[in-house]
Scaffold this active site. Sequence first.
Site, PDB file in Angstrom:
ATOM      1  CB  VAL A  97      -0.268  -3.735  -7.754  1.00  0.00           C
ATOM      2  CG1 VAL A  97      -1.205  -4.577  -8.577  1.00  0.00           C
ATOM      3  CG2 VAL A  97       0.037  -2.405  -8.436  1.00  0.00           C
ATOM      4  N   GLY A  98      -0.007  -1.795  -4.825  1.00  0.00           N
ATOM      5  CA  GLY A  98       0.999  -1.201  -3.957  1.00  0.00           C
ATOM      6  C   GLY A  98       0.407  -0.101  -3.116  1.00  0.00           C
ATOM      7  CG  PHE A 140       2.668  10.988   1.296  1.00  0.00           C
ATOM      8  CD1 PHE A 140       2.146  12.259   1.459  1.00  0.00           C
ATOM      9  CD2 PHE A 140       3.474  10.474   2.285  1.00  0.00           C
ATOM     10  CE1 PHE A 140       2.440  13.012   2.573  1.00  0.00           C
ATOM     11  CE2 PHE A 140       3.773  11.219   3.399  1.00  0.00           C
ATOM     12  CZ  PHE A 140       3.255  12.492   3.559  1.00  0.00           C
ATOM     13  CG  HIS A 169      -3.929   3.689  -3.628  1.00  0.00           C
ATOM     14  ND1 HIS A 169      -4.495   4.846  -3.107  1.00  0.00           N
ATOM     15  CD2 HIS A 169      -4.768   3.300  -4.626  1.00  0.00           C
ATOM     16  CE1 HIS A 169      -5.605   5.133  -3.746  1.00  0.00           C
ATOM     17  NE2 HIS A 169      -5.798   4.222  -4.674  1.00  0.00           N
ATOM     18  CE  LYS A 196       1.907   7.193  -4.992  1.00  0.00           C
ATOM     19  NZ  LYS A 196       1.946   6.298  -3.840  1.00  0.00           N
ATOM     20  CG  ASP A 223      14.962   5.796  -1.603  1.00  0.00           C
ATOM     21  OD1 ASP A 223      15.746   5.297  -0.759  1.00  0.00           O
ATOM     22  OD2 ASP A 223      13.738   5.602  -1.577  1.00  0.00           O
TER      23      ASP A 223
END
Length: 624
Positions: A152-153, A157, A159, A178, A300
């Site tokens: 999904v992403g 560095f 996925h 992750k 961030d």
Amino acid sequence: MGQCYGKTIPTADNDGTTTITVAGGGDPPPPTPGRSSASNGVHSVKNTPSRSSATSTWPSPYPHGGASPLPAGVSPSPARSTPRRFFKRPFPPPSPAKHIKASLARRFGHARPREGPIPEDGAAAEEPDQSLDKNFGYNKNFGAKYELGKEVGRGHFGHTCQAKGRKGELRDLPLAVKIISKAKHLFNYKLSYESSRDYLGSLQVILLWKMTTAISIEDVRREVKILKALSGHKHLVRFYDACEDANNVYIVMELCEGGELLDKILSRGGRYIEEDAKLIVVQILSVVAFCHLQGVVHRDLKPENFLFTSRNEDADMRLIDFGLSDFIRPEERLNDIVGSAYYVAPEVLHRSYSLEADIWSVGVITYILLCGSRPFWARTESGIFRAVLRADPNFDDLPWPSVSAEAKDFVKRLLNKDYRKRMTAAQALNHPWLRSENHHIPLDILIYKLVKSYLHATPFKRAALKALSKALTEDELSYLRAQFRLLEPNKDGRISVDNFKMALVRNTTDAMKESRVPDILNAMAPLSYRKMDFDEFCAAAISTYQLEALEGWEQIASTAFEHFEREGNRVISVDELARELNVGPTAHTLLRDWIQSSNGKLSLLGYTKFLHGVTLRSSNTRQH
């Protein structure tokens, strides 16, 4: 139209110097004439840090498309087309950056740069350290505990995949995992500043590349440590587990299926109405205040890093992506340039910053929510930085004339280029634009810092602050009353150091211990021998710099000076004033202008200057 999820990475220019560049989509078509509201894409622009957290390890958990090194039998999700971005004016992306390895290959003449230190003079690179320990000490039984689903992403560095638990409390629970490949990703490129020119000058930082192998390993460890340490806030993504095997590191967390805040803004035509924007900003400030009290700076904050838990209209948001976050001690200042260009604070570019940098980012997000445009924009990274350092946000064009005065004041007090004048997250929650009985005002770590300074101030300085407290606006008093209540005064209506200690205990997590926030109590020892009522608390817990940012500051200062003249002003010599301010003889000429020649007491100018003191750039900066 290019993809909007490209992560930024550093590239080396042909001349051998390295500048901060952007990984975005392809060059967009020129904007359509007569349609100033059409955007060519909103691109996530990430600066390169000069420390171990060079790249965030948490991509947004939504599909980017492309091949994926997934476990056998798991198919990547289909590519998602980037929706057209509608904003008040077009925002074409900077030139897309090429991958760092390709740039290094051109620079050093290798088809594929070897993973090891790059010699400064172009000599042959050394072989990497094969003995690097990539064992994190995490659980080794990931496959037995979790079942992976579709991707999904994706980021540079790692996925992110959907997953579900196989057993225990997480059995059949939807999860996000992750995955970071040890072989592919657990090395990094460390930047060391060999020479630099200030951003105010050429806006170019000349950097020397040094490839090293242990930096990203520490990044992963720190991110997991922060996620484990921060717990208990409803707007923080929930961390469940960290596992590893010979090939990968797996970070297991809550799955948020409602999409990014950025997508929600776009689905609403590029901006929110004020009442809906308030609901979003309150959630953002609430979790930021929680992180700051624990001694964690996110670094961030942007719409892409806030996800909705579901597709429901009333779904809560979660803050994600702590890949650039760090623990920070109460008096510490950081010096690494980290974050996303459109949201980066001026003091980050000056390489001396603290928690206030996050507040600037919240201000940028709020500005976008209210008008659909970025407050600082340019076609290049250096142009963005120049705007951040020099330009003022536009509050004249549509829709700002129809935005309430309270909302504009709120944004302006977050986007003050002087970090000392910005509101904290707790103060912002008490601002007239957001003030409500429906949300809780959290404990503010700034209170501890200010009271600590007050306790160590001279009697003359305390008298000046007491006079100032008698001129406070009702808005400031409302915030201070809320903070005083959180300290739970004793039956006599006064507080001691024990009240400050217990307030921290009630809010503590493991993160607070890691960042050593409770150490500030050691500097509050003078309060062990006496108690403080609300009036003195107001004098101790006010910031002159923040008051100076108010439109009515001149009237506040004039009223305060009248109180000071009656109760605290006395004859003071230049030598004594210099000792009060801890400055040397070179400042005597300046200080003479602060003292009235007629009676030897501080003038109004001297009083306001004395409240500020003499500001010296802090030397307590973390070195890397």
